[in-house]
Design an enzyme around this catalytic site. Structure first.
Site, short mmCIF file in Angstrom:
data_model
loop_
_atom_site.label_atom_id
_atom_site.label_comp_id
_atom_site.label_asym_id
_atom_site.label_seq_id
_atom_site.Cartn_x
_atom_site.Cartn_y
_atom_site.Cartn_z
N ASP A 1 -14.96 -7.72 -0.90
CA ASP A 1 -16.28 -7.29 -0.41
C ASP A 1 -17.34 -7.25 -1.52
OD1 ASP A 1 -14.98 -6.93 1.96
OD2 ASP A 1 -14.95 -4.74 1.88
N ARG B 1 -8.71 -13.83 3.62
CA ARG B 1 -8.09 -13.09 2.51
C ARG B 1 -6.91 -13.82 1.90
NH1 ARG B 1 -9.54 -7.67 2.98
NH2 ARG B 1 -10.34 -7.22 5.03
N ARG C 1 0.87 -1.17 0.00
CA ARG C 1 0.00 0.00 0.00
C ARG C 1 0.91 1.22 0.00
NH1 ARG C 1 -5.21 -1.40 0.81
NH2 ARG C 1 -5.67 -3.23 2.08
N GLY D 1 -8.34 1.74 -5.02
CA GLY D 1 -7.11 2.53 -5.00
C GLY D 1 -6.25 2.23 -6.21
P1 ATP Z 1 -7.94 -2.73 -1.25
O1 ATP Z 1 -9.34 -2.94 -1.68
O2 ATP Z 1 -7.30 -3.94 -0.72
O3 ATP Z 1 -7.75 -1.50 -0.43
P2 ATP Z 1 -6.71 -1.14 -3.22
O4 ATP Z 1 -6.27 -1.33 -4.62
O5 ATP Z 1 -7.76 -0.11 -3.00
O6 ATP Z 1 -7.15 -2.51 -2.65
P3 ATP Z 1 -4.82 0.54 -1.88
O7 ATP Z 1 -3.71 0.19 -0.96
O8 ATP Z 1 -5.88 1.45 -1.41
O9 ATP Z 1 -5.44 -0.85 -2.34
O10 ATP Z 1 -4.22 1.13 -3.22
C1 ATP Z 1 -3.31 0.38 -4.03
C2 ATP Z 1 -2.20 1.27 -4.53
O11 ATP Z 1 -2.75 2.34 -5.29
C3 ATP Z 1 -1.40 1.88 -3.40
O12 ATP Z 1 -0.04 1.81 -3.69
C4 ATP Z 1 -1.94 3.30 -3.34
O13 ATP Z 1 -1.01 4.22 -2.86
C5 ATP Z 1 -2.30 3.58 -4.78
N1 ATP Z 1 -3.36 4.59 -4.85
C6 ATP Z 1 -4.52 4.59 -4.16
N2 ATP Z 1 -5.27 5.67 -4.44
C7 ATP Z 1 -4.57 6.39 -5.32
C8 ATP Z 1 -4.78 7.64 -5.99
N3 ATP Z 1 -5.89 8.36 -5.81
N4 ATP Z 1 -3.81 8.07 -6.83
C9 ATP Z 1 -2.68 7.37 -7.02
N5 ATP Z 1 -2.42 6.19 -6.42
C10 ATP Z 1 -3.33 5.71 -5.58
MG MG Z 2 -8.33 0.67 -1.04
#
Ligand code: ATP
Ligand code: MG
Length: 444
Positions: free
Chosen positions: A212, A367, A156, A183
């Site tokens: 989810d 998970r 992350r 994200g």
């Molecule tokens: P989860 O559902 O498990 O949270 P996710 O893909 O949302 O999965 P995150 O850790 O929130 O997981 O985001 C994954 C990656 O994307 C991270 O490295 C995070 O910093 C990057 N990221 C999230 N939001 C943004 C954004 N708005 N702009 C650029 N990078 C982002």
């Molecule tokens: Mg996320």
């Protein structure tokens, strides 16, 4: 269901005219007419005939998504293109299945031999993080199905978008597959924008990950079926524990930050549950109509009870504005499971009623486990359709499952929106019928 986008907005961006004949056409026993999908093949967004009729009467075509599948003409030359694959965010059953499906499809079906596995999420692109790239081959991915997690690791935390695109340029990557949640899809959108600014021909294809099952315009996401399966086992255990002692209470916390699909569906799979609490439905603890009174009644009648709570439920009990965030900016939820354990214990103690409460939190175990059979099949389709789309030169899109078909959805349509359990849905109504729980609010 209402959809606030136009047919134009469902169109998938192309890097350029697909002029290369797909190597699949050269395979023996291929029927050029029946074995490929045209860009004109579409899947209806809404199958309600009244809505379709109303649109036609307004002179509009019904909303539809582009169908996924192999194209006869593709954009990339399979013998030259290099691909990269990255998994980001939290773990989810099926990540390895998708990695394996992408690698095998690229390697054997298209003949792509250069597939870079990026280690530890977006960190893997950043030189200062020092993570080496893994060259993904069929041998390397052959046996990853039985292990959970992601063979590439994940992370992350924000990374510099321009450094990520620098890294793609240095590696001469033509296709980037990004497997991750909301994200990751935000990051993917920004990466694709930067690629556009630099006039590069790099396709960015996302495979949405959400245990989810809460991503907008994705009817089913991989890992959800496995999560429900294992959650069901936890409910079984909690029920056995609860039944085994006088006034036994089994309290299970399940995943579901904003949407209670896992809790609701697992409850229907294992109808030993008496109370389900999800983020979408408000509830009170105290008062004549609160959860504690209902629980006390239940124990009086039946001497045991099972409660399922989704992690995002009841956040109002913690006040507002105090939530910390994780490295990626996701709000850290307060622990409703531990909170309920405390409050239930205190309630019965104050009333002099002995109880035996067992608290089960299987979240991290769920998970990180391998996908079940259903999810493995599903991941295979997703991974292979992602390859077909990317080889055809499609970009800034994700592979989704909609109305029983695999489709292409522009990333812009899903980002920032969430799917939730509607209090008026068949799912929630059936949960209410199966548990008989009613509503726990004092406000009417
Ligand atoms: P989860 O559902 O498990 O949270 P996710 O893909 O949302 O999965 P995150 O850790 O929130 O997981 O985001 C994954 C990656 O994307 C991270 O490295 C995070 O910093 C990057 N990221 C999230 N939001 C943004 C954004 N708005 N702009 C650029 N990078 C982002
Ligand atoms: Mg996320």
């Amino acid at each position: 269901m209402n959809f606030d986008f136009t047919n134009e907005e469902t169109l998938i961006e192309q890097l350029g005219e697909p002029r290369v004949t797909s190597p699949i056409l050269r395979e023996p026993n291929i029927d050029p007419e029946k074995d490929f999908t045209d860009d004109t093949a579409r899947v209806l967004v809404n199958v309600n005939p009244d809505i379709i009729q109303a649109r036609i009467q307004q002179g509009k075509t019904p909303l539809s998504f582009e169908m996924a599948g192999p194209r006869k003409k593709i954009f990339f030359d399979a013998s030259k293109v290099r691909c990269a694959l990255v998994t980001c965010g939290g773990l989810c059953p099926g990540l390895n299945d998708i990695i394996r499906a992408i690698v095998l499809e690229l390697y054997y079906r298209y003949g792509v031999k250069s597939i870079h596995g990026i280690r530890y999420g977006l960190e893997g692109f950043i030189p200062d993080c020092g993570h080496e790239v893994v060259d993904l081959t069929p041998e390397l991915v052959a046996n990853i199905l039985n292990t959970g997690g992601s063979m590439l690791g994940s992370s992350r935390g924000p990374q510099d978008i321009s450094q990520i695109v620098d890294s793609l340029e240095r590696m001469h990557v033509g296709i980037l597959f990004m497997i991750g949640g909301d994200g990751t899809l935000m990051a993917a959108t920004k990466i694709a924008e930067e690629i556009g600014r630099r006039n590069l021909k790099i396709s960015v294809v996302g495979i949405p990950k959400t245990i989810d099952n809460d991503i907008h315009l994705i009817s089913r996401s991989f890992g959800f079926d496995t999560a429900v399966d294992i959650a069901t086992e936890a409910i079984k255990g909690a029920h056995n524990e609860a039944e085994g002692y006088p006034n036994g209470i089994g309290l299970i916390k399940l995943m579901g930050r904003h949407s209670g699909f896992i809790a609701a569906t697992a409850t229907l799979a294992r109808q030993d549950v008496n109370f389900v609490l999800i983020p979408e439905i408000d509830f009170d603890l105290e008062g004549d109509h609160g959860l504690l009174a209902a629980l006390e009644q239940r124990l009086k009648r039946r001497k045991h009870a099972v409660i399922v709570v989704a992690e995002g439920a009841g956040q109002k009990f913690f006040g507002d504005g105090t939530n910390a965030t994780d490295a990626s900016g996701n709000i850290r939820l307060n622990d409703i499971g531990l909170f309920l354990r405390e409050r239930i214990t205190a309630h019965f103690k104050s009333r002099g009623i002995p109880i035996s409460l067992k608290y089960i939190d299987p979240s991290y175990m769920i998970r990180s486990l391998p996908a079940n059979a259903n999810d493995s099949v599903f991941c295979g389709f997703l991974g292979r359709d992602a390859v077909h789309a990317a080889m055809a030169g499609k970009t800034r899109m994700l592979v989704s499952h909609w109305n029983n078909h695999f489709v292409h959805v522009p990333m812009s349509l899903t980002v920032g929106k969430r799917k939730q359990v509607s209090p008026h849905s068949k799912l929630w109504w059936t949960v209410l019928e199966a548990t008989g729980q009613g509503r726990f609010t004092n406000s009417g």
